[in-house]
Structures are given as structure tokens and as C-alpha cells.
Design a protein around this motif. Structure first.
Motif, PDB file in Angstrom:
ATOM      1  N   ILE A 169      -0.288   6.049   0.789  1.00 28.11           N
ATOM      2  CA  ILE A 169       0.755   5.057   1.061  1.00 28.11           C
ATOM      3  C   ILE A 169       0.160   3.946   1.913  1.00 28.11           C
ATOM      4  O   ILE A 169      -0.806   4.157   2.652  1.00 28.11           O
ATOM      5  CB  ILE A 169       1.996   5.645   1.781  1.00 28.11           C
ATOM      6  N   ARG A 170       0.760   2.761   1.811  1.00 27.52           N
ATOM      7  CA  ARG A 170       0.340   1.648   2.653  1.00 27.52           C
ATOM      8  C   ARG A 170       1.541   0.813   3.032  1.00 27.52           C
ATOM      9  O   ARG A 170       2.589   0.860   2.365  1.00 27.52           O
ATOM     10  CB  ARG A 170      -0.700   0.787   1.954  1.00 27.52           C
ATOM     11  N   LEU A 171       1.385   0.046   4.083  1.00 30.50           N
ATOM     12  CA  LEU A 171       2.427  -0.885   4.484  1.00 30.50           C
ATOM     13  C   LEU A 171       2.314  -2.165   3.655  1.00 30.50           C
ATOM     14  O   LEU A 171       1.210  -2.628   3.373  1.00 30.50           O
ATOM     15  CB  LEU A 171       2.280  -1.223   5.973  1.00 30.50           C
ATOM     16  N   VAL A 172       3.441  -2.714   3.250  1.00 29.55           N
ATOM     17  CA  VAL A 172       3.511  -4.003   2.561  1.00 29.55           C
ATOM     18  C   VAL A 172       4.370  -4.921   3.415  1.00 29.55           C
ATOM     19  O   VAL A 172       5.533  -4.597   3.710  1.00 29.55           O
ATOM     20  CB  VAL A 172       4.099  -3.848   1.146  1.00 29.55           C
ATOM     21  N   VAL A 173       3.789  -6.049   3.828  1.00 28.81           N
ATOM     22  CA  VAL A 173       4.483  -7.015   4.689  1.00 28.81           C
ATOM     23  C   VAL A 173       4.530  -8.333   3.926  1.00 28.81           C
ATOM     24  O   VAL A 173       3.635  -9.172   4.067  1.00 28.81           O
ATOM     25  CB  VAL A 173       3.777  -7.172   6.052  1.00 28.81           C
ATOM     26  N   PRO A 174       5.538  -8.541   3.100  1.00 30.40           N
ATOM     27  CA  PRO A 174       5.559  -9.702   2.201  1.00 30.40           C
ATOM     28  C   PRO A 174       5.485 -11.023   2.959  1.00 30.40           C
ATOM     29  O   PRO A 174       6.148 -11.223   3.983  1.00 30.40           O
ATOM     30  CB  PRO A 174       6.916  -9.568   1.491  1.00 30.40           C
ATOM     31  N   GLY A 175       4.653 -11.934   2.445  1.00 26.57           N
ATOM     32  CA  GLY A 175       4.533 -13.257   3.032  1.00 26.57           C
ATOM     33  C   GLY A 175       3.608 -13.349   4.227  1.00 26.57           C
ATOM     34  O   GLY A 175       3.357 -14.443   4.723  1.00 26.57           O
TER      35      GLY A 175
END
Length: 411
Positions: A234-240
Motif C-alpha cells: 500500500i502507499r499514500l496518494v496525495v492528489p495535486g
């Protein structure tokens, strides 16, 4: 059990583990020669190689830790970057070359009512979300900074766009019960420091950002399991926001009652407070803030630097653009050094955080050299400057980029 459940609950095999270990030691034997990134400040040739676990042919910037760049022609095929050509960037080389998905746990702790230890099966039972978003290294295009600055000398390929599938970070935090004095959330992965006394790689978000409903814990990209080198399981997704916040192999979430004051927030990945993070080379003792939101960018992808193109009444030109943390509103094309600009046709809109395709037909007056420039403006009216910025970290390049070709009657 759906396909994601099946993918995520199957541990990586020994063969994949050994392939991963080998890839960390040397450029794979399948090296396909060199690519010239045309970097102005020094050596610009890099090996092209396949053979890294889960990866096709990539530009090799570094082996320890692995830094693999996506060739620009990949971006011309689709606005979504194939998983096996998606760029790779690790800070430390001490990360697992295999992960037992069944034994893996995500810790949620700190200023919460109920500390959690969450397995993948539990995550997979939570409500899922999908979001298209560009993941771009803070130092993408650093190799084009003049004067040159330290760090990985990337061309333009330290970026990629994917459909990310996972669960909202907010939903996980709500399960733990965030306390009223929470100010920030710190994240870390399974990777560890390889130098004695060096800080573990960690990043933090303000509590309101972490709980905005868009920040995601992703377990899949483009409908498939995350590749090992892109953060499995799993990974973190921080859009923008730049990819420094997109923690890979996410294993630890700590809710804080004060801003994060550790190295990777207080000292590293900081930019000048000046407009565009731009300062005069040699400037000392300037105030800084942590890097955050991305800025608009656009690229010509249908033509390569120095390419010979046939003389015809018009020439098709195409590429990709991103609006930073906003939607792409328009992309314009210039062939006269920016004195005039013509509109382009935008392709389908996959969401405010995604790449967007653009295309145009450029009239050709005759044979000779031709320099093409693309300029993106987002829906907040923010556009790309003509002048390149400079800062000592080589972060946040966003100026109009140029590609020069040769129009030939005999091509």
C-alpha cells in the motif's frame, strides 16, 4: 473474493524476491544502450535497461537506491502511464525486496482513541475509492536547472499518471478516533535508513488535509496490484501534491498534537517563500516552507529533440499537460519563441489531478529549424512562466519547455 482481494492476499513469490535483490545490485544485463537527456550542466547520457522487478525498459539514474525514469515517448501513448514504465524513486536502499501480504500490518497511533493494527484483508473490506492523479517527483527536470544543483539529475520523466484504487485516509483515521488536539499526521513506510544515525524517511500532512476525503491509501494502480518498486502493498496518494508525500510501503500513521519537527519536514524538501520558489543563484539565508502543491506543466511528447520531420502543409503536434493541483483549462502551442500562441484541442478530462492530452496542427512555412513550446493554464488562471526558476534544491520546475526539430523537404 474479487480480483483485488486475490492479488493482495497472495504473498510475493521467492522468484520475485530474488529478481528484486539482483536489480538493486547492478544495472540488469538487459541494458539497451544509452539515452541522451540533453542536460545542460554536465554529463547527460544514462543507461536504458529492463530487468528491474515489475519494470520494462527504464532510464537508470541510480541503482542504490533505485531511481528509474520514464522515457518521454511512453507519455505519448496514453495519459495513463503503464505500471511497468512508471518512474521509481526511493530515498534509502534499505527497503524490503519481498513483502508477506498476509502478515503485513498498518499501524495507526498517536493522538487517537483506539490505536489500530490493520491487515490488508481489513483494508479491502472498507469502502473503496478511485482517483486519477499524477505522481511527480519534487525534483522532476532538475537536470535542466542552470546553474546545476546537487541531487538526481532527472530529465522530464520523474512523473507518471495512474488510476489509484484504495480507501480514504479519512475513513481509517475515523476508525481510530482522532482526538480534538490533533494538528498533523505523520507517515512512514517499511524502508529504513542505510546510514547510521540518518533519519528514517517520514512526511506529514496537516490534519485537515489528511482528512479531506481525497488523500488515499492505495493498494492498486491502473487496475493492478502496486508494483514492488512503486510501494507494494500500500502507499499514500496525495492528489495535486509532489510525490515526496506519497509514502511507499506505508506501514505507520502517527497522529500528532503539534507540527512535525523532524528532519524530512523541518530541514528537507523545503522551498523559498518567493513567488514560484525562485531565487537568484547564490542567495543565502532565505526563508523557506515545506514544498506542497504542484504547479502547471505541459510537454510535447509526439516529437523528440532534434528529430527530422517532413515538410508538409501542416505538422501534427501532441503532448500532455497537468494543471498542478487544479484542472487543465487550456494548452497553447507556439512555434515563434512565444511571440504568438495557437490553441490546441484537449482530450478527455479524467479529473483535475490527471494528465490531459492535447493535440494541434501546426502550419509549416518551409524547411528549416523549428522550436516548439507548449503552455498550460489551469482553471484557476495559473499558467506557466517563460523564464525558468532556480533554487538550490532543484524543486518545482514549471516553466514553458521547448523541443527543437528540423523540418526537411527530403525527410
Amino acid at each position: 473474493m474479487d480480483r483485488f482481494d486475490a492479488m493482495m492476499t497472495a504473498p510475493l513469490g521467492r522468484r520475485q524476491m530474488l529478481a528484486g535483490t539482483a536489480a538493486m545490485l547492478a544495472v540488469p544485463a538487459g541494458a539497451q544502450g544509452l539515452v541522451d537527456l540533453r542536460l545542460p550542466g554536465g554529463p547527460s547520457q544514462r543507461p536504458l535497461a529492463g530487468g528491474f522487478p515489475g519494470k520494462g525498459e527504464m532510464i537508470v539514474q541510480r541503482i542504490h537506491p533505485p531511481l528509474l525514469e520514464t522515457p518521454m515517448e511512453v507519455f505519448d501513448s496514453d495519459v495513463f502511464t503503464p505500471n511497468d514504465r512508471f518512474f521509481v524513486r526511493w530515498h534509502w536502499s534499505d527497503f524490503p525486496t519481498s513483502v508477506d501480504a498476509g502478515a503485513f500490518r498498518l499501524a495507526v497511533r498517536g493522538r487517537v482513541r483506539r490505536p489500530l493494527s490493520i491487515g490488508l484483508a481489513q483494508l479491502l473490506r472498507m469502502p473503496r475509492v478511485e482517483l486519477a492523479a499524477v505522481n511527480q517527483c519534487s525534483g522532476n527536470s532538475r537536470g535542466l536547472f542552470e546553474p546545476r544543483v546537487p541531487g538526481a539529475q532527472w530529465g522530464h520523466g520523474a512523473m507518471g499518471n495512474a488510476r489509484w484504487t484504495g480507501v480514504r485516509l479519512r475513513d481509517v483515521l475515523d476508525q481510530a478516533g482522532v482526538l480534538s488536539d490533533a494538528v498533523a499526521v505523520r507517515f512512514a513506510g517499511l524502508d529504513g535508513a542505510t546510514v547510521e544515525g540518518a533519519p528514517r524517511f517520514e512526511k506529514a500532512l496537516a490534519i485537515d488535509h489528511a482528512r479531506d476525503g481525497e488523500v488515499m491509501i492505495a493498494f492498486a494502480m491502473n487496475g493492478e496490484q502496486l508494483p514492488l518498486l512503486n510501494g507494494f502493498p500500500i502507499r499514500l496518494v496525495v492528489p495535486g501534491w509532489y510525490s515526496t508525500y506519497w509514502i511507499k510501503m506505508l506501514s505507520d500513521i502517527e497522529v500528532l498534537s503539534a507540527p512535525d519537527d523532524r528532519y524530512w519536514m523541518a530541514k528537507a524538501y523545503r522551498i523559498p517563500t518567493t513567488p514560484g520558489a525562485d531565487i537568484v543563484p547564490g542567495t543565502k539565508d532565505f526563508p523557506t516552507v515545506p514544498i506542497g502543491r504542484m504547479v502547471p506543466r505541459s510537454f510535447v511528447t509526439s516529437l523528440r529533440e532534434g528529430q527530422a520531420v517532413p515538410l508538409r502543409p501542416t505538422m501534427p503536434v501532441g503532448g500532455i499537460a497537468l494543471g498542478g493541483d487544479r484542472s487543465v483549462a487550456r494548452v497553447e502551442l507556439s512555434a515563434d519563441g512565444g511571440r504568438s500562441w495557437q490553441p490546441t484541442r484537449l482530450g478527455p478530462d479524467h479529473g483535475r489531478y490527471s494528465f490531459r492530452r492535447w493535440d494541434a496542427e501546426l502550419p509549416l512555412a518551409g524547411p528549416g529549424p523549428l522550436t516548439l513550446m507548449a503552455r498550460c493554464t489551469n482553471d484557476a488562471g495559473e499558467g506557466q512562466p517563460m523564464k525558468a526558476i532556480w533554487n538550490p534544491s532543484g524543486f518545482m520546475r514549471g516553466n514553458v519547455e521547448a523541443v527543437s526539430v528540423e523540418v526537411r523537404a527530403d525527410a
